[in-house]
Design an enzyme around this catalytic site. Sequence first.
Site, PDB file in Angstrom:
ATOM      1  N   HIS A 313      -1.044  14.707   4.343  1.00  0.00           N
ATOM      2  CA  HIS A 313      -1.408  15.379   3.163  1.00  0.00           C
ATOM      3  C   HIS A 313      -0.228  16.287   2.817  1.00  0.00           C
ATOM      4  O   HIS A 313       0.359  16.923   3.735  1.00  0.00           O
ATOM      5  CB  HIS A 313      -2.530  16.069   3.452  1.00  0.00           C
ATOM      6  CG  HIS A 313      -3.105  16.537   1.942  1.00  0.00           C
ATOM      7  ND1 HIS A 313      -2.819  17.832   1.472  1.00  0.00           N
ATOM      8  CD2 HIS A 313      -4.348  16.012   1.225  1.00  0.00           C
ATOM      9  CE1 HIS A 313      -3.673  17.768   0.262  1.00  0.00           C
ATOM     10  NE2 HIS A 313      -4.382  16.778   0.188  1.00  0.00           N
ATOM     11  N   ASP A 371      -9.659  10.473   2.148  1.00  0.00           N
ATOM     12  CA  ASP A 371      -9.785   8.971   1.678  1.00  0.00           C
ATOM     13  C   ASP A 371      -9.817   8.181   2.968  1.00  0.00           C
ATOM     14  O   ASP A 371      -9.900   7.074   2.852  1.00  0.00           O
ATOM     15  CB  ASP A 371      -8.390   8.524   1.094  1.00  0.00           C
ATOM     16  CG  ASP A 371      -8.192   9.293  -0.312  1.00  0.00           C
ATOM     17  OD1 ASP A 371      -7.226  10.210  -0.261  1.00  0.00           O
ATOM     18  OD2 ASP A 371      -9.346   9.188  -1.156  1.00  0.00           O
TER      19      ASP A 371
HETATM   20  C1  SDX Z   1      -5.328  12.444  -1.910  1.00  0.00           C
HETATM   21  O1  SDX Z   1      -2.438  16.802  -3.230  1.00  0.00           O
HETATM   22  C2  SDX Z   1      -3.996  16.539  -3.023  1.00  0.00           C
HETATM   23  O2  SDX Z   1      -4.546  17.566  -2.991  1.00  0.00           O
HETATM   24  C3  SDX Z   1      -4.411  15.256  -3.242  1.00  0.00           C
HETATM   25  C4  SDX Z   1      -5.913  14.773  -2.809  1.00  0.00           C
HETATM   26  C5  SDX Z   1      -6.824  15.522  -3.759  1.00  0.00           C
HETATM   27  O3  SDX Z   1      -8.003  15.784  -3.511  1.00  0.00           O
HETATM   28  O4  SDX Z   1      -6.529  15.552  -4.823  1.00  0.00           O
HETATM   29  O5  SDX Z   1      -6.208  15.501  -1.487  1.00  0.00           O
HETATM   30  C6  SDX Z   1      -6.404  13.416  -2.461  1.00  0.00           C
HETATM   31  O6  SDX Z   1      -4.377  11.927  -2.697  1.00  0.00           O
HETATM   32  C7  SDX Z   1      -5.093  12.735  -0.422  1.00  0.00           C
HETATM   33  C8  SDX Z   1      -3.611  11.841   0.015  1.00  0.00           C
HETATM   34  C9  SDX Z   1      -4.083  10.231  -0.121  1.00  0.00           C
HETATM   35  N1  SDX Z   1      -2.768   9.433   0.201  1.00  0.00           N
HETATM   36  C10 SDX Z   1      -2.550   8.759   1.207  1.00  0.00           C
HETATM   37  O7  SDX Z   1      -3.518   8.608   2.101  1.00  0.00           O
HETATM   38  C11 SDX Z   1      -1.458   7.977   1.437  1.00  0.00           C
HETATM   39  C12 SDX Z   1      -0.772   8.182   2.727  1.00  0.00           C
HETATM   40  N2  SDX Z   1      -0.169   9.610   2.891  1.00  0.00           N
HETATM   41  C13 SDX Z   1       1.101   9.657   2.349  1.00  0.00           C
HETATM   42  O8  SDX Z   1       1.501   8.833   1.482  1.00  0.00           O
HETATM   43  C14 SDX Z   1       1.233  11.221   2.325  1.00  0.00           C
HETATM   44  O9  SDX Z   1       0.821  11.556   3.394  1.00  0.00           O
HETATM   45  C15 SDX Z   1       1.175  11.871   1.169  1.00  0.00           C
HETATM   46  C16 SDX Z   1       1.623  11.268  -0.014  1.00  0.00           C
HETATM   47  C17 SDX Z   1      -0.259  12.054   1.088  1.00  0.00           C
HETATM   48  C18 SDX Z   1       1.796  13.364   1.256  1.00  0.00           C
HETATM   49  O10 SDX Z   1       3.188  13.165   1.484  1.00  0.00           O
HETATM   50  P1  SDX Z   1       4.326  14.495   1.300  1.00  0.00           P
HETATM   51  O11 SDX Z   1       3.522  15.599   1.404  1.00  0.00           O
HETATM   52  O12 SDX Z   1       5.105  14.018   0.362  1.00  0.00           O
HETATM   53  O13 SDX Z   1       4.854  14.438   2.676  1.00  0.00           O
HETATM   54  P2  SDX Z   1       6.082  13.405   3.008  1.00  0.00           P
HETATM   55  O14 SDX Z   1       5.954  11.954   2.125  1.00  0.00           O
HETATM   56  O15 SDX Z   1       7.333  14.138   2.880  1.00  0.00           O
HETATM   57  O16 SDX Z   1       5.624  12.991   4.511  1.00  0.00           O
HETATM   58  C19 SDX Z   1       6.544  13.854   5.676  1.00  0.00           C
HETATM   59  C20 SDX Z   1       6.599  12.853   6.744  1.00  0.00           C
HETATM   60  C21 SDX Z   1       7.677  11.844   6.103  1.00  0.00           C
HETATM   61  O17 SDX Z   1       8.313  11.377   7.292  1.00  0.00           O
HETATM   62  P3  SDX Z   1      10.115  12.024   7.249  1.00  0.00           P
HETATM   63  O18 SDX Z   1      10.466  11.362   6.099  1.00  0.00           O
HETATM   64  O19 SDX Z   1       9.964  13.696   7.209  1.00  0.00           O
HETATM   65  O20 SDX Z   1      10.530  11.371   8.497  1.00  0.00           O
HETATM   66  O21 SDX Z   1       5.586  12.358   7.333  1.00  0.00           O
HETATM   67  C22 SDX Z   1       5.566  11.033   7.205  1.00  0.00           C
HETATM   68  C23 SDX Z   1       6.651  10.569   5.860  1.00  0.00           C
HETATM   69  O22 SDX Z   1       7.353   9.378   6.168  1.00  0.00           O
HETATM   70  N3  SDX Z   1       4.158  10.407   6.811  1.00  0.00           N
HETATM   71  C24 SDX Z   1       3.604   9.355   7.157  1.00  0.00           C
HETATM   72  C25 SDX Z   1       2.306   9.490   6.372  1.00  0.00           C
HETATM   73  N4  SDX Z   1       2.342  10.358   5.730  1.00  0.00           N
HETATM   74  C26 SDX Z   1       3.469  11.112   5.714  1.00  0.00           C
HETATM   75  N5  SDX Z   1       4.017   8.588   7.787  1.00  0.00           N
HETATM   76  C27 SDX Z   1       2.934   7.463   8.204  1.00  0.00           C
HETATM   77  N6  SDX Z   1       1.802   7.537   7.669  1.00  0.00           N
HETATM   78  C28 SDX Z   1       1.626   8.280   6.584  1.00  0.00           C
HETATM   79  N7  SDX Z   1       0.367   8.400   6.123  1.00  0.00           N
END
Ligand code: SDX
Length: 433
Positions: A313, A371
């Site tokens: 998140h 989720d």
């Molecule tokens: C919702 O914003 C909100 O409040 C949203 C929400 C709401 O109520 O409105 O809470 C609802 O959208 C919840 C999130 C649902 N999405 C997912 O579950 C999809 C999987 N999660 C990721 O795509 C990700 O965690 C996000 C999109 C939710 C957050 O992404 P960020 O904040 O942009 O973080 P990032 O992509 O920069 O990740 C930081 C690191 C990265 O690695 P590095 O590049 O630093 O090496 O963490 C890794 C990412 O690759 N990472 C994950 C991961 N999520 C982040 N690696 C593996 N699995 C994951 N799920």
Amino acid sequence: MASSEVKTSTSTAHLTLSNKTIELPVLQGSLGPEAIDVSKLYSQTGMFTYDPGFTSTASTESAITYIDGDNGVLLHRGYPIEQLAERSSFVDICYLLLNGTLPTQAEKGDFFQRITRHTMVHDQVNRFFTGFRRDAHPMAIMVASVGALSAFYHDSTDITDPEQRLLASIRMIAKMPTLAAMAHKYSVGQPFVYPQNGLDYASNFLRMCFAVPAEEYRVSPVFSKALDRILMLHADHEQNASTSTVRLAGSSGANPFACIAAGIACLWGPAHGGANEAALKMLEEIGTPDRIPLFIEKAKDKNDPFRLMGFGHRVYKNYDPRARIMQQTAHEVLNALGASDDPLLEVARELEHAALKDGYFIEKKLYPNVDFYSGITLRAMGFPTSMFTVLFAVARTAGWVAQWNEMIKDPKQKIGRPRQLYVGEPARTLPLS
Ligand code: SDX
């Protein structure tokens, strides 16, 4: 109003550039991080700030929802989500988000009475559905049908009129379940079921989704309570992507139905509201606990685009408080169905356990989000996977309309228009030949 909470901090920020140092005011809210006010930066320095994804940017003041991501705290108008989920209802939260206080019994009665008077949609909206293929994704139908509502409700599109804004907000809260149920019925080839205003909000929605003309439909109290709690958990979440979309659309003066349709479109993405559908598909693809290590490794592999859906998140660097309540709700529904041994729930629990022990997830502070468990619950209740994000949209309409109203009433509100760091071609002359 949020502006009464904003104070200029005693501290100021100093920005030293090559030829000068400027002072920037620091703003203090009622909770959470202070903010450096850079609104005059460009006029003072000719420079922009640069923050793709807005990881360090406060786009607005707001008094509606507060999230402390490090400590897993979520407050709606100051009330913790855990207490609201336990002791109030989705209609209470709709009122709270819109008005800033929980309703008295009389206020709740009037508010719900207004909602029930608007649960039906104009009969010609039904004709929209015949234009869709039966296998259209219900989110496509929701984007189209909600956007089209402004063609029917001209008496609630003048955003300068507080009464029309409230009427549009009530209509959106009232009609989203009806349109969502119609999208589901259309996809399964069954006739639309009209709302029954003697039912509570969640029961009415369940009946519109699952009743058939051929027999009486009895609403399961367990399902109705579980669905009402799921709606509460998804109602609002500060300036997330879809809420920011609604605010940006609203900042141009677009009508409320168009703004909500824009929010639905944004919510659909798998990185946002589409994650509940993607998380369930991921659990089904994993299938059995012995395949979990393979998927954990895929999620950690930089060269593999796969991510654990329902994990991570932007704000929560701790357990999403909603995920805990969702997990408990999953157990309640599955136990009521005598399906507490649902293999997918076992995969989810084992996957969570494995990820939370893994150094990669620990170091990046990746925890289950709202989720991760919602899909298991919704599938057990009979909703097809494609309807999961539609339910998220039904719930988040409460937050979208509250945030939209707050933006319109904000005296500082102006059209949102970010700038850019241009990296394209310098000016050049078009060849004559
Ligand atoms: C919702 O914003 C909100 O409040 C949203 C929400 C709401 O109520 O409105 O809470 C609802 O959208 C919840 C999130 C649902 N999405 C997912 O579950 C999809 C999987 N999660 C990721 O795509 C990700 O965690 C996000 C999109 C939710 C957050 O992404 P960020 O904040 O942009 O973080 P990032 O992509 O920069 O990740 C930081 C690191 C990265 O690695 P590095 O590049 O630093 O090496 O963490 C890794 C990412 O690759 N990472 C994950 C991961 N999520 C982040 N690696 C593996 N699995 C994951 N799920």
